[in-house]
Motif scaffolding. Structure first.
Motif, PDB file in Angstrom:
ATOM      1  N   PRO A  37     -49.028 -78.245  34.988  1.00 22.66           N
ATOM      2  CA  PRO A  37     -50.412 -77.827  35.243  1.00 22.66           C
ATOM      3  C   PRO A  37     -50.704 -76.500  34.555  1.00 22.66           C
ATOM      4  N   GLY A  38     -51.843 -76.418  33.911  1.00 27.28           N
ATOM      5  CA  GLY A  38     -52.212 -75.216  33.171  1.00 27.28           C
ATOM      6  C   GLY A  38     -51.840 -75.273  31.708  1.00 27.28           C
ATOM      7  N   ASP A  39     -50.905 -76.183  31.329  1.00 26.86           N
ATOM      8  CA  ASP A  39     -50.545 -76.352  29.922  1.00 26.86           C
ATOM      9  C   ASP A  39     -51.449 -77.401  29.279  1.00 26.86           C
ATOM     10  N   VAL A  40     -51.522 -77.356  27.949  1.00 22.42           N
ATOM     11  CA  VAL A  40     -52.380 -78.276  27.209  1.00 22.42           C
ATOM     12  C   VAL A  40     -51.615 -79.552  26.877  1.00 22.42           C
ATOM     13  N   PHE A  41     -52.237 -80.691  27.173  1.00 25.41           N
ATOM     14  CA  PHE A  41     -51.678 -81.999  26.828  1.00 25.41           C
ATOM     15  C   PHE A  41     -52.479 -82.542  25.636  1.00 25.41           C
ATOM     16  N   PRO A  42     -51.915 -82.490  24.403  1.00 22.17           N
ATOM     17  CA  PRO A  42     -52.674 -82.948  23.229  1.00 22.17           C
ATOM     18  C   PRO A  42     -52.626 -84.468  23.064  1.00 22.17           C
ATOM     19  N   VAL A  43     -53.762 -85.047  22.722  1.00 20.33           N
ATOM     20  CA  VAL A  43     -53.880 -86.482  22.479  1.00 20.33           C
ATOM     21  C   VAL A  43     -54.604 -86.686  21.156  1.00 20.33           C
ATOM     22  N   ASP A  44     -54.023 -87.513  20.264  1.00 22.71           N
ATOM     23  CA  ASP A  44     -54.633 -87.814  18.973  1.00 22.71           C
ATOM     24  C   ASP A  44     -55.519 -89.050  19.084  1.00 22.71           C
ATOM     25  N   TYR A  45     -56.751 -88.926  18.606  1.00 21.38           N
ATOM     26  CA  TYR A  45     -57.673 -90.055  18.485  1.00 21.38           C
ATOM     27  C   TYR A  45     -57.841 -90.322  16.985  1.00 21.38           C
ATOM     28  N   VAL A  46     -57.358 -91.491  16.534  1.00 22.36           N
ATOM     29  CA  VAL A  46     -57.267 -91.791  15.107  1.00 22.36           C
ATOM     30  C   VAL A  46     -58.269 -92.879  14.742  1.00 22.36           C
ATOM     31  N   ILE A  47     -59.121 -92.589  13.755  1.00 22.69           N
ATOM     32  CA  ILE A  47     -60.037 -93.579  13.185  1.00 22.69           C
ATOM     33  C   ILE A  47     -59.596 -93.811  11.741  1.00 22.69           C
ATOM     34  N   SER A  48     -59.396 -95.074  11.335  1.00 24.51           N
ATOM     35  CA  SER A  48     -58.930 -95.358   9.982  1.00 24.51           C
ATOM     36  C   SER A  48     -59.774 -96.450   9.355  1.00 24.51           C
ATOM     37  N   TRP A  49     -59.793 -96.446   8.028  1.00 27.79           N
ATOM     38  CA  TRP A  49     -60.543 -97.454   7.279  1.00 27.79           C
ATOM     39  C   TRP A  49     -59.903 -97.643   5.905  1.00 27.79           C
ATOM     40  N   GLU A  50     -60.199 -98.773   5.295  1.00 30.13           N
ATOM     41  CA  GLU A  50     -59.778 -99.028   3.924  1.00 30.13           C
ATOM     42  C   GLU A  50     -60.846 -98.488   2.983  1.00 30.13           C
ATOM     43  N   GLY A  51     -60.401 -97.833   1.916  1.00 32.37           N
ATOM     44  CA  GLY A  51     -61.354 -97.304   0.960  1.00 32.37           C
ATOM     45  C   GLY A  51     -61.157 -95.821   0.743  1.00 32.37           C
ATOM     46  N   PRO A  52     -62.063 -95.204  -0.002  1.00 32.14           N
ATOM     47  CA  PRO A  52     -61.919 -93.777  -0.344  1.00 32.14           C
ATOM     48  C   PRO A  52     -62.121 -92.879   0.861  1.00 32.14           C
ATOM     49  N   PRO A  53     -61.554 -91.674   0.850  1.00 31.30           N
ATOM     50  CA  PRO A  53     -61.674 -90.769   2.002  1.00 31.30           C
ATOM     51  C   PRO A  53     -63.105 -90.329   2.254  1.00 31.30           C
ATOM     52  N   GLU A  54     -63.938 -90.314   1.204  1.00 32.71           N
ATOM     53  CA  GLU A  54     -65.303 -89.835   1.384  1.00 32.71           C
ATOM     54  C   GLU A  54     -66.247 -90.902   1.909  1.00 32.71           C
ATOM     55  N   ALA A  55     -65.745 -92.101   2.202  1.00 34.07           N
ATOM     56  CA  ALA A  55     -66.619 -93.191   2.647  1.00 34.07           C
ATOM     57  C   ALA A  55     -67.230 -92.918   4.022  1.00 34.07           C
ATOM     58  N   TYR A  56     -66.487 -92.257   4.909  1.00 37.22           N
ATOM     59  CA  TYR A  56     -66.965 -92.032   6.274  1.00 37.22           C
ATOM     60  C   TYR A  56     -66.664 -90.602   6.713  1.00 37.22           C
ATOM     61  N   VAL A  57     -67.447 -90.132   7.651  1.00 36.84           N
ATOM     62  CA  VAL A  57     -67.198 -88.848   8.312  1.00 36.84           C
ATOM     63  C   VAL A  57     -67.180 -89.105   9.815  1.00 36.84           C
ATOM     64  N   VAL A  58     -66.101 -88.717  10.486  1.00 34.95           N
ATOM     65  CA  VAL A  58     -65.973 -88.899  11.933  1.00 34.95           C
ATOM     66  C   VAL A  58     -66.420 -87.616  12.626  1.00 34.95           C
ATOM     67  N   MET A  59     -67.445 -87.743  13.455  1.00 35.14           N
ATOM     68  CA  MET A  59     -67.990 -86.574  14.140  1.00 35.14           C
ATOM     69  C   MET A  59     -67.164 -86.266  15.397  1.00 35.14           C
ATOM     70  N   PRO A  60     -67.087 -84.997  15.790  1.00 31.97           N
ATOM     71  CA  PRO A  60     -66.365 -84.668  17.027  1.00 31.97           C
ATOM     72  C   PRO A  60     -67.064 -85.283  18.230  1.00 31.97           C
ATOM     73  N   PRO A  61     -66.297 -85.751  19.219  1.00 32.22           N
ATOM     74  CA  PRO A  61     -66.909 -86.442  20.358  1.00 32.22           C
ATOM     75  C   PRO A  61     -67.530 -85.473  21.356  1.00 32.22           C
ATOM     76  N   THR A  62     -68.413 -86.013  22.170  1.00 31.78           N
ATOM     77  CA  THR A  62     -68.895 -85.273  23.337  1.00 31.78           C
ATOM     78  C   THR A  62     -67.831 -85.394  24.421  1.00 31.78           C
ATOM     79  N   LEU A  63     -67.283 -84.274  24.836  1.00 31.39           N
ATOM     80  CA  LEU A  63     -66.151 -84.294  25.756  1.00 31.39           C
ATOM     81  C   LEU A  63     -66.617 -84.523  27.191  1.00 31.39           C
ATOM     82  N   PRO A  64     -65.813 -85.273  27.956  1.00 30.01           N
ATOM     83  CA  PRO A  64     -66.209 -85.578  29.334  1.00 30.01           C
ATOM     84  C   PRO A  64     -66.016 -84.377  30.256  1.00 30.01           C
TER      85      PRO A  64
END
Length: 275
Positions: A37-64
Motif C-alpha cells: 500500500p502506498g507504492d505504485v503498481f504499473p500496468v502497461d496498456y498496449v495498442i498495436s497495428w500493422e503499418g507505419p508508426p505515423e498511421a495512428y496516435v493513441v491519446m491518453p485515457p481519462t483515468l477512473p
C-alpha cells in the motif's frame, strides 16, 4: 492467501484482449506481481497495428476515480515489434490499504492521423473533438499487501514465476532487444517522428525537438546528403524550449516537423530505388 488468489495472480501476469479486427489490437500487462500500500503498481496498456508508426496516435485515457486509491499516467512510448507498431501507455495505480482491487477497463481513443489536420492541433484538449476509434481494454486485478506479512508468499511466488512467466519474459526481452537492434536508421527515424507528433499534442516541446533531432541524426548515418544545418537549427530550438522556456509558434512547430518528415521520406525513396 488461498488458492483462488494464487490463480488470479498467475493469470494476471498477462491479460490480452483483441479488438477492432485483425488490424488493431490491445493488451493489458501488469508489470509487477504485487506491491505494498502506498507504492505504485504499473500496468502497461498496449495498442498495436500493422503499418507505419505515423498511421495512428493513441491519446491518453481519462483515468477512473477509484474508491480504494489513485491512478496516474506514468509514461507513453512506442516501439516496433513483429512487424507491428505498438503504442504503450503505462498507468500507475496506488492503493490506500492492503487488499486485492480491480483496475477497471479503460477507453483509449485512437486517432487515424491521415484524417487529422495537423496544423490545427496545438493542444491535447483540441484533439478530443476529432473522430476516433475507441478501444476498450480489459479490467485487471491488482494485489497490495504488507511487506512483512507477505514475505513467505513472495518467496513462493518467485519460484513459480521464475519457472514459468520469468522464462517467458526473458525470452521476449531478448527478442525485443534483437528486433530493436535490427531496426534500420530510417525505421528508427520514422518511430521518432511518431514520438515527436505525440509530444506536440502533449505540448511537450522540448521532447518534441529532441525526437526531431534524433530522427535527423538517424538519417545522417546513411544519407549521402548532409543535413547538418537543419540539425543545428533543431538543437537550438530544443535548447530554447528546454532551458530558456521559449514557447515556439504553431507555424514553427509545423514547419520544423515537415522539414524532418520530408528528409525521412526522401531517404525512404532513395533506399527503395537502390533496392
Amino acid at each position: 492467501m488461498n488458492h483462488r488468489v494464487f490463480i488470479v495472480l498467475l493469470l494476471g501476469c498477462l491479460i490480452p484482449a483483441y479488438v477492432y479486427g485483425a488490424s488493431m489490437e490491445s493488451a493489458v500487462s501488469p508489470q509487477k506481481y504485487a506491491v505494498s500500500p502506498g507504492d505504485v503498481f504499473p500496468v502497461d496498456y498496449v495498442i498495436s497495428w500493422e503499418g507505419p508508426p505515423e498511421a495512428y496516435v493513441v491519446m491518453p485515457p481519462t483515468l477512473p476515480a477509484l474508491e480504494w486509491g489513485t491512478a496516474e499516467v506514468l509514461e507513453t512510448r512506442t516501439r516496433r515489434r513483429n512487424n507491428r507498431q505498438e503504442s504503450i501507455v503505462t498507468i500507475g495505480y496506488t492503493a490506500h490499504e492492503k487488499g486485492m482491487y480491480t483496475a477497471p477497463s479503460l477507453s483509449l481513443r485512437v486517432l487515424a492521423w491521415d484524417t487529422v489536420n495537423e496544423e490545427q492541433i496545438t493542444r491535447l484538449e483540441e484533439a478530443d473533438t476529432l473522430p476516433a476509434q475507441v478501444v476498450e481494454t480489459e479490467a485487471v486485478e491488482l494485489v497490495f499487501r504488507d511487506r512483512a506479512a507477505g514475505l513467505w508468499l513472495g518467496i513462493i511466488a518467485v519460484l513459480i514465476i521464475s519457472g514459468g512467466v520469468g522464462v517467458w519474459y526473458r525470452a521476449r526481452k531478448r527478442r525485443d532487444d534483437a528486433e530493436d537492434a535490427a531496426a534500420t536508421p530510417v525505421e528508427t527515424a520514422q518511430a521518432l517522428l511518431h514520438q515527436a507528433r505525440r509530444h506536440r499534442l502533449d505540448a511537450d516541446y522540448y521532447d518534441f525537438y529532441r525526437a526531431l533531432c534524433g530522427a535527423v541524426a538517424c538519417i545522417e548515418q546513411e544519407s549521402p546528403t548532409s543535413h547538418a544545418a537543419l540539425l543545428d537549427k533543431l538543437k537550438q530550438a530544443a535548447d530554447n524550449t528546454g532551458y530558456r522556456g521559449v514557447r515556439p509558434t504553431d507555424d514553427a512547430l509545423a514547419g520544423d516537423f515537415k522539414d524532418v518528415e520530408r528528409i525521412v521520406a526522401q531517404e525512404m525513396e532513395r533506399i527503395t530505388k537502390e533496392t
